[in-house]
Design a protein around this motif. Structure first.
Motif, short mmCIF file in Angstrom:
data_model
loop_
_atom_site.label_atom_id
_atom_site.label_comp_id
_atom_site.label_asym_id
_atom_site.label_seq_id
_atom_site.Cartn_x
_atom_site.Cartn_y
_atom_site.Cartn_z
N GLY A 1 44.37 -62.88 32.54
CA GLY A 1 43.96 -62.34 31.25
C GLY A 1 42.51 -62.71 30.98
N TYR A 2 41.72 -61.76 30.59
CA TYR A 2 40.29 -62.02 30.37
C TYR A 2 39.73 -61.05 29.32
CZ TYR A 2 39.81 -57.94 33.43
OH TYR A 2 39.90 -56.69 33.97
N ALA A 3 38.57 -61.39 28.79
CA ALA A 3 37.91 -60.56 27.78
C ALA A 3 36.84 -59.70 28.44
CB ALA A 3 37.29 -61.43 26.70
N LEU A 4 36.82 -58.42 28.07
CA LEU A 4 35.82 -57.48 28.58
C LEU A 4 35.34 -56.61 27.44
CD1 LEU A 4 34.30 -56.28 31.03
CD2 LEU A 4 36.22 -54.68 31.31
N ASN A 5 34.04 -56.77 27.11
CA ASN A 5 33.44 -56.03 26.00
C ASN A 5 34.21 -56.24 24.70
OD1 ASN A 5 31.49 -54.93 27.77
ND2 ASN A 5 32.87 -53.24 28.32
N LYS B 1 37.32 -56.97 24.32
CA LYS B 1 38.72 -56.56 24.39
C LYS B 1 39.46 -57.44 25.40
CE LYS B 1 41.70 -52.57 25.29
NZ LYS B 1 41.74 -51.13 25.69
N TYR B 2 40.64 -57.90 25.00
CA TYR B 2 41.44 -58.74 25.90
C TYR B 2 42.24 -57.86 26.84
CZ TYR B 2 44.93 -62.10 27.53
OH TYR B 2 45.75 -62.88 28.31
N ILE B 3 42.18 -58.17 28.16
CA ILE B 3 42.84 -57.37 29.18
C ILE B 3 43.67 -58.28 30.07
CG2 ILE B 3 42.50 -55.86 31.18
CD1 ILE B 3 39.84 -55.01 29.94
N GLU B 4 44.83 -57.80 30.45
CA GLU B 4 45.66 -58.51 31.43
C GLU B 4 45.89 -57.62 32.62
OE1 GLU B 4 49.27 -59.94 29.70
OE2 GLU B 4 48.28 -61.56 28.60
N GLU B 5 45.78 -58.19 33.82
CA GLU B 5 45.97 -57.42 35.04
C GLU B 5 46.74 -58.25 36.07
OE1 GLU B 5 42.18 -56.56 36.75
OE2 GLU B 5 41.79 -58.65 37.31
N THR B 6 47.49 -57.56 36.92
CA THR B 6 48.16 -58.24 38.02
C THR B 6 47.10 -58.72 38.99
OG1 THR B 6 50.13 -56.87 37.79
CG2 THR B 6 49.80 -57.99 39.90
N PHE B 7 47.13 -59.99 39.30
CA PHE B 7 46.06 -60.60 40.08
C PHE B 7 46.45 -60.79 41.55
CE2 PHE B 7 43.62 -64.40 41.47
CZ PHE B 7 42.33 -63.91 41.27
N SER B 8 47.76 -60.86 41.82
CA SER B 8 48.18 -61.15 43.20
C SER B 8 49.62 -60.76 43.42
CB SER B 8 48.05 -62.65 43.48
OG SER B 8 49.04 -63.35 42.75
N GLY B 9 50.04 -60.97 44.66
CA GLY B 9 51.46 -60.92 45.00
C GLY B 9 52.06 -59.54 45.05
N PRO B 10 53.42 -59.47 44.95
CA PRO B 10 54.33 -60.61 44.76
C PRO B 10 54.54 -61.43 46.03
CG PRO B 10 55.59 -58.61 44.98
CD PRO B 10 54.15 -58.18 45.01
N ALA B 11 54.98 -62.66 45.83
CA ALA B 11 55.23 -63.56 46.96
C ALA B 11 56.50 -64.34 46.71
CB ALA B 11 54.06 -64.51 47.14
N ASN B 12 57.16 -64.73 47.79
CA ASN B 12 58.33 -65.60 47.69
C ASN B 12 57.86 -67.04 47.65
OD1 ASN B 12 60.26 -63.50 47.76
ND2 ASN B 12 60.14 -63.41 49.98
#
Length: 280
Positions: free
Chosen positions: A203-207, A209-220
């Protein structure tokens, strides 16, 4: 005649080695599947005076033992032989380990993730099982991603159609993994040794606005609690003087390699740091 004599001598040598190795106290450091000793169902941390009567109703069963004089041993039922049905298996077929399996040591173990450059996205995104330890610190760095102090990271576990995301605590440029991330507060020891499918969300701020994005994975991912690691370390410490000759670093390396073999790749510096803190 000479050939028969050599075979007899060889057999006696194997039996002598097996009796020497397993005529002592062994502690179970890992177990998968139902494994019985003299019809008694075994569990983690049980002590055995011998291992000549190990049976299982599951040919995929595995068990690891540690002896203060001889070190660690890995036993698998893959090449076991069928034996008579017994009450312990509730009328299902039983399999018994062969003598040769008793001599199978950790000669070919997987290695942990590289001790060099670390990429958070790649760590969770690469193929293969992953290992996380309670309290370990993973560096927040990934190619093409600027790490801002206000950024948030979540670990999201998949459970059927449900996805539960929990905020990962930060320590400057590191992520801290603790039991609450995996619901440990509800069942303290229920997660030890059990893989869960999860991914990282950022989750991060851009201009503004707060944005959430899938960053990795999925992994076991297998998550091991501090209590689990403390118990494992206590077992290996029984051989610190006799087997490791007081070399704690060598002992920690042995613990690392066992964790990696059974549970998956971890980030070596973080894993080593957690184990060093526990041992010291």
């Amino acid at each position: 005649m000479m050939g028969v004599t050599k075979k007899a001598v060889a057999l006696l040598c194997v039996l002598f080695i097996a009796n020497t190795l397993f005529g002592q106290s062994y502690i179970i450091t890992y177990i998968k599947g139902p494994v019985y000793h003299n019809s008694t169902l075994l569990k983690l941390h049980d002590r055995l005076d011998g291992a000549s009567d190990l049976t299982s109703s599951d040919k995929t069963a595995e068990i690891a033992l540690f002896n203060a004089e001889k070190g660690k041993f890995r036993l698998s039922f893959v090449n076991s032989k069928p034996v008579s049905k017994g009450a312990a298996a509730k009328n299902s077929e039983l399999y018994q380990l062969m003598v040769a399996n008793y001599l199978l040591t950790y000669t070919t173990e997987k290695t942990l993730t590289s001790r060099g450059d670390f990429d958070l996205r790649n760590f969770f995104g690469d193929k293969g099982d992953k290992l996380l330890l309670e309290g370990e610190l993973l560096p927040i760095k990934s190619q093409g991603v600027k790490n801002n102090p206000a950024d948030k990271y979540f670990i999201c576990t998949l459970n059927g159609k449900d996805t539960v995301c929990n905020l990962i605590r930060r320590n400057n440029g590191y992520l801290i993994f603790d039991g609450q991330l995996f619901g440990r507060s509800a069942a303290p020891n229920s997660l030890d040794g059990k893989a869960v499918t999860c991914f990282i969300k950022r989750g991060y701020a851009l201009n503004g606005k707060y944005i959430e994005e899938t960053f990795s994975g999925p992994a076991n991912v297998t998550y091991l609690t501090r209590e689990y690691l403390q118990d494992l370390a206590k077992t290996f410490e029984e051989g610190l003087t006799t087997y490791y000759a007081g070399d704690k670093k060598k002992m920690i390396t042995d613990i690392e390699s066992q964790l990696s073999y059974y549970y998956g790749d971890g980030f070596a510096p973080a894993t080593e740091q957690v184990l060093t803190d526990i041992v010291n």
